[in-house]
Design a protein around this motif. Structure first.
Motif, PDB file in Angstrom:
ATOM      1  N   ALA A 368      18.684 -14.760 -56.554  1.00  0.00           N
ATOM      2  CA  ALA A 368      19.416 -13.614 -55.992  1.00  0.00           C
ATOM      3  C   ALA A 368      18.460 -12.427 -56.089  1.00  0.00           C
ATOM      4  CB  ALA A 368      20.701 -13.363 -56.775  1.00  0.00           C
ATOM      5  N   TYR A 369      17.795 -12.120 -54.986  1.00  0.00           N
ATOM      6  CA  TYR A 369      16.603 -11.272 -55.018  1.00  0.00           C
ATOM      7  C   TYR A 369      16.937  -9.785 -55.155  1.00  0.00           C
ATOM      8  CZ  TYR A 369      11.569 -11.105 -54.251  1.00  0.00           C
ATOM      9  OH  TYR A 369      10.209 -10.993 -54.423  1.00  0.00           O
ATOM     10  N   PRO A 370      16.122  -9.060 -55.921  1.00  0.00           N
ATOM     11  CA  PRO A 370      16.316  -7.612 -56.040  1.00  0.00           C
ATOM     12  C   PRO A 370      16.027  -6.899 -54.718  1.00  0.00           C
ATOM     13  CG  PRO A 370      14.984  -8.472 -57.851  1.00  0.00           C
ATOM     14  CD  PRO A 370      15.082  -9.565 -56.833  1.00  0.00           C
ATOM     15  N   THR A 371      16.492  -5.673 -54.607  1.00  0.00           N
ATOM     16  CA  THR A 371      16.197  -4.876 -53.428  1.00  0.00           C
ATOM     17  C   THR A 371      14.692  -4.681 -53.296  1.00  0.00           C
ATOM     18  OG1 THR A 371      16.376  -2.773 -54.608  1.00  0.00           O
ATOM     19  CG2 THR A 371      18.379  -3.639 -53.589  1.00  0.00           C
ATOM     20  N   GLY A 372      14.235  -4.539 -52.056  1.00  0.00           N
ATOM     21  CA  GLY A 372      12.809  -4.404 -51.805  1.00  0.00           C
ATOM     22  C   GLY A 372      12.485  -3.186 -50.969  1.00  0.00           C
ATOM     23  N   PHE A 373      11.260  -3.161 -50.481  1.00  0.00           N
ATOM     24  CA  PHE A 373      10.733  -2.009 -49.748  1.00  0.00           C
ATOM     25  C   PHE A 373      10.385  -2.396 -48.313  1.00  0.00           C
ATOM     26  CE2 PHE A 373      10.374  -1.028 -54.145  1.00  0.00           C
ATOM     27  CZ  PHE A 373      10.366   0.338 -54.283  1.00  0.00           C
ATOM     28  N   GLY A 374      11.190  -3.267 -47.740  1.00  0.00           N
ATOM     29  CA  GLY A 374      10.895  -3.776 -46.405  1.00  0.00           C
ATOM     30  C   GLY A 374      11.337  -2.884 -45.271  1.00  0.00           C
ATOM     31  N   LYS A 375      11.995  -1.766 -45.575  1.00  0.00           N
ATOM     32  CA  LYS A 375      12.511  -0.871 -44.530  1.00  0.00           C
ATOM     33  C   LYS A 375      11.394   0.093 -44.126  1.00  0.00           C
ATOM     34  CE  LYS A 375      16.765   0.418 -42.812  1.00  0.00           C
ATOM     35  NZ  LYS A 375      17.942  -0.392 -42.518  1.00  0.00           N
ATOM     36  N   ALA A 376      10.910  -0.050 -42.886  1.00  0.00           N
ATOM     37  CA  ALA A 376       9.843   0.816 -42.387  1.00  0.00           C
ATOM     38  C   ALA A 376      10.452   1.988 -41.628  1.00  0.00           C
ATOM     39  CB  ALA A 376       8.912   0.037 -41.480  1.00  0.00           C
ATOM     40  N   ILE A 377      10.276   3.188 -42.156  1.00  0.00           N
ATOM     41  CA  ILE A 377      10.763   4.405 -41.518  1.00  0.00           C
ATOM     42  C   ILE A 377       9.626   5.423 -41.536  1.00  0.00           C
ATOM     43  CG2 ILE A 377      12.541   6.190 -41.485  1.00  0.00           C
ATOM     44  CD1 ILE A 377      14.299   4.396 -43.162  1.00  0.00           C
ATOM     45  N   ALA A 378       9.376   6.017 -40.384  1.00  0.00           N
ATOM     46  CA  ALA A 378       8.302   7.019 -40.266  1.00  0.00           C
ATOM     47  C   ALA A 378       6.981   6.469 -40.792  1.00  0.00           C
ATOM     48  CB  ALA A 378       8.691   8.303 -41.010  1.00  0.00           C
ATOM     49  N   ASP A 379       6.719   5.213 -40.447  1.00  0.00           N
ATOM     50  CA  ASP A 379       5.460   4.540 -40.796  1.00  0.00           C
ATOM     51  C   ASP A 379       5.250   4.383 -42.301  1.00  0.00           C
ATOM     52  OD1 ASP A 379       4.723   4.289 -38.083  1.00  0.00           O
ATOM     53  OD2 ASP A 379       3.951   6.349 -38.079  1.00  0.00           O
ATOM     54  N   ARG A 380       6.329   4.372 -43.056  1.00  0.00           N
ATOM     55  CA  ARG A 380       6.235   4.142 -44.496  1.00  0.00           C
ATOM     56  C   ARG A 380       7.282   3.115 -44.903  1.00  0.00           C
ATOM     57  NH1 ARG A 380       5.524  10.183 -47.187  1.00  0.00           N
ATOM     58  NH2 ARG A 380       4.266  11.102 -45.520  1.00  0.00           N
ATOM     59  N   GLN A 381       7.025   2.414 -46.009  1.00  0.00           N
ATOM     60  CA  GLN A 381       7.940   1.380 -46.500  1.00  0.00           C
ATOM     61  C   GLN A 381       8.745   1.943 -47.674  1.00  0.00           C
ATOM     62  OE1 GLN A 381       6.678  -1.084 -43.615  1.00  0.00           O
ATOM     63  NE2 GLN A 381       8.230  -1.676 -45.092  1.00  0.00           N
ATOM     64  N   PHE A 382      10.062   1.972 -47.487  1.00  0.00           N
ATOM     65  CA  PHE A 382      10.948   2.548 -48.499  1.00  0.00           C
ATOM     66  C   PHE A 382      11.935   1.507 -49.024  1.00  0.00           C
ATOM     67  CE2 PHE A 382       9.658   6.196 -45.963  1.00  0.00           C
ATOM     68  CZ  PHE A 382       9.478   7.201 -46.901  1.00  0.00           C
ATOM     69  N   ASN A 383      12.426   1.758 -50.240  1.00  0.00           N
ATOM     70  CA  ASN A 383      13.559   1.011 -50.776  1.00  0.00           C
ATOM     71  C   ASN A 383      14.809   1.845 -50.508  1.00  0.00           C
ATOM     72  OD1 ASN A 383      15.627  -0.127 -52.355  1.00  0.00           O
ATOM     73  ND2 ASN A 383      14.179  -0.879 -53.868  1.00  0.00           N
ATOM     74  N   GLN A 384      15.511   1.507 -49.448  1.00  0.00           N
ATOM     75  CA  GLN A 384      16.739   2.222 -49.101  1.00  0.00           C
ATOM     76  C   GLN A 384      17.934   1.700 -49.889  1.00  0.00           C
ATOM     77  OE1 GLN A 384      16.061   5.087 -47.623  1.00  0.00           O
ATOM     78  NE2 GLN A 384      17.211   4.788 -45.739  1.00  0.00           N
ATOM     79  N   TYR A 385      17.940   0.401 -50.154  1.00  0.00           N
ATOM     80  CA  TYR A 385      19.170  -0.235 -50.608  1.00  0.00           C
ATOM     81  C   TYR A 385      19.509   0.069 -52.063  1.00  0.00           C
ATOM     82  CZ  TYR A 385      18.993  -2.545 -46.142  1.00  0.00           C
ATOM     83  OH  TYR A 385      18.960  -2.790 -44.792  1.00  0.00           O
ATOM     84  N   HIS A 386      18.513   0.182 -52.929  1.00  0.00           N
ATOM     85  CA  HIS A 386      18.835   0.532 -54.316  1.00  0.00           C
ATOM     86  C   HIS A 386      19.527   1.899 -54.358  1.00  0.00           C
ATOM     87  CE1 HIS A 386      18.606   0.575 -58.671  1.00  0.00           C
ATOM     88  NE2 HIS A 386      18.165   1.810 -58.588  1.00  0.00           N
ATOM     89  N   TRP A 387      19.027   2.851 -53.555  1.00  0.00           N
ATOM     90  CA  TRP A 387      19.640   4.183 -53.553  1.00  0.00           C
ATOM     91  C   TRP A 387      21.032   4.154 -52.949  1.00  0.00           C
ATOM     92  CZ3 TRP A 387      18.184   7.609 -56.739  1.00  0.00           C
ATOM     93  CH2 TRP A 387      16.844   7.709 -57.137  1.00  0.00           C
TER      94      TRP A 387
END
Length: 441
Positions: A368-387
């Motif tokens: 059951a995988y932790p949240t990651g940084f796969g969301k690319a917004i404005a050419d950067r990779q963010f962790n949206q889901y933990h927030w």
């Protein structure tokens, strides 16, 4: 409206006013484009398809502009998009849902026709705001039906599951086996709170409190303190290696027993526990190994999932079973397998054999995988889901005062401050700070 307006996409072509330019980054990310009836969609190849979740985003944008400007052109636009959405929804019992369909929407990699608890909740939010405005009474009945769609049981094609204390789990997508995506569930719960507050609906409050009870039952299972993170969902992919010892083997059937939920097949395309044998039985020569990709669910924690195998052996021997493991990667959705951890060796006799493997959670912590940084917004990779987890828990705690949910809200809020000290997050591709649309353009 003045003549000097900035259109983000093709709004003018379909007779709609401009979307907010301040959200250009978001609209570009979604690749939004309007159909002729005014409903927003996304183009796949040469075809423009309606996207079920884009409707609420656009309705919210036009409502915000109407409230700021008091210009009826924006209110009329919100109503037009809402009418187009209702026209495309399907009655399901007492509910109403915008279905994801390969022919009419074609925006999901999931097969078949289904609807989403998260998408439905976004419509609740949009329609709840819309019905407070003039000339919108016609949207009250669809709003109630959309709320009720969250109660259709998963086994009937809906998005509702029940915990052992009658709490409600709102699935982001319906599935035979449990999934329990947390951001969709908590977001839907917050929207139900707002709906119940706004309408003073006893039914709305009942659904909200049942969902809170479900969250209190399961929230500890989402915690990943060793990575200062939270899990995205409770079900994930596991790689089970089967090695033949002393005999040639053939795996003819594969199932996963998730205690309290059911036994799910993992043989053919579309099976809820995986597609381990979708190309047919797996033959394994003596000394060789094959990997079976399965789905396991942490919903059963602390009880382990059990992998059930039917094995045909050429003679007396054994099958050695292991599980794929490796370090967490912030840029992947599932655990990248670097090695196999041995789980046990099971004797087999010539002919047909049944193997039952209990998979300890100590050997499957990252399935059951932790949240990651796969969301690319404005050419950067963010962790949206933990927030999202932190923010939505905060809203729920504000309403309920739940000590348990407050504990995890506060704990998870502090986790990002530890990311710079953990080697797993030392990846130049990712941005450890929180996405801010005003700063990250």
């Amino acid at each position: 409206m003045t003549a000097e307006v900035e259109y983000i996409t093709n709004e003018a072509e379909v007779g709609l006013p401009p979307l907010q330019a301040s959200r250009r980054t978001v609209w570009n990310y979604y690749r939004i484009e309007f159909l002729r009836n005014g409903y927003p969609g996304r183009r796949t190849g040469d075809v423009l398809y309606a996207h079920p979740i884009y409707g609420p985003y656009v309705i919210a944008d036009y409502i915000a502009q109407y409230r700021r400007t008091k210009d009826d052109v924006f209110l009329d636009a919100a109503k037009r998009v809402a009418d187009a959405a209702v026209e495309q929804m399907t009655p399901l019992g007492d509910g109403l849902a915008f279905l994801y369909n390969p022919k009419s929407t074609a925006v999901s990699t999931r097969g078949g026709t289904f609807y989403s608890g998260l998408t439905q909740s976004r419509y609740i939010e949009g329609f709840r705001n819309l019905v407070t405005l003039p000339g919108t009474e016609r949207f009250k009945a669809p709003l109630l039906a959309i709320v009720r769609s969250l109660l259709i049981p998963a086994e009937e094609g809906g998005v509702a599951r029940t915990t052992d204390d009658d709490g409600l789990i709102i699935e982001e997508y319906p599935s035979q086996a449990p999934d329990c995506t947390l951001n969709g569930w908590t977001t839907a719960t917050c929207i139900l709170r707002d709906y119940a507050r706004s309408t003073q609906s006893d039914e709305g409050w009942d659904i909200f409190h049942r969902s809170v009870r479900g969250l209190e039952r399961l929230i500890p299972v989402y915690d990943v303190p060793e990575l200062a993170n939270s899990r995205y969902r409770l079900t994930g992919v596991a790689s089970i290696q089967a090695k033949a010892v002393g005999a040639d083997l053939e795996i003819t059937d594969c199932r996963v027993h998730m205690p309290g939920s059911g036994v799910y097949k993992a043989n053919v395309a579309g099976d809820p526990a995986g597609e381990a044998l979708k190309a047919g039985p797996r033959k394994i020569s003596d000394g060789a190994a094959e990997t079976l990709v399965l789905s396991l669910s942490r919903l059963t924690w602390p009880a382990p999932n059990k992998v059930l195998l039917s094995v045909r052996a050429s003679g007396s021997g054994a099958v050695s079973l292991g599980i794929g493991d490796g370090p967490y990667s912030p840029m992947t959705k599932n655990l990248p397998v670097e090695y196999f951890r041995e789980l046990g060796t099971f004797p087999v006799d010539e002919g047909e054999n049944e193997i039952e493997l209990a998979v300890p959670w100590t050997d499957a912590e990252l399935v059951a995988y932790p949240t990651g940084f796969g969301k690319a917004i404005a050419d950067r990779q963010f962790n949206q889901y933990h927030w999202i987890h932190v923010d939505t828990l905060g809203k729920i705690v504000e309403e309920t005062g739940s000590d348990l949910l407050a504990y995890y809200r506060d704990k998870w809020r502090q986790y990002p401050s530890r990311w710079t000290d953990l080697s797993e997050y030392a990846d130049s591709r990712i941005t450890l700070e929180r996405f801010d649309p005003k700063r990250h353009k």
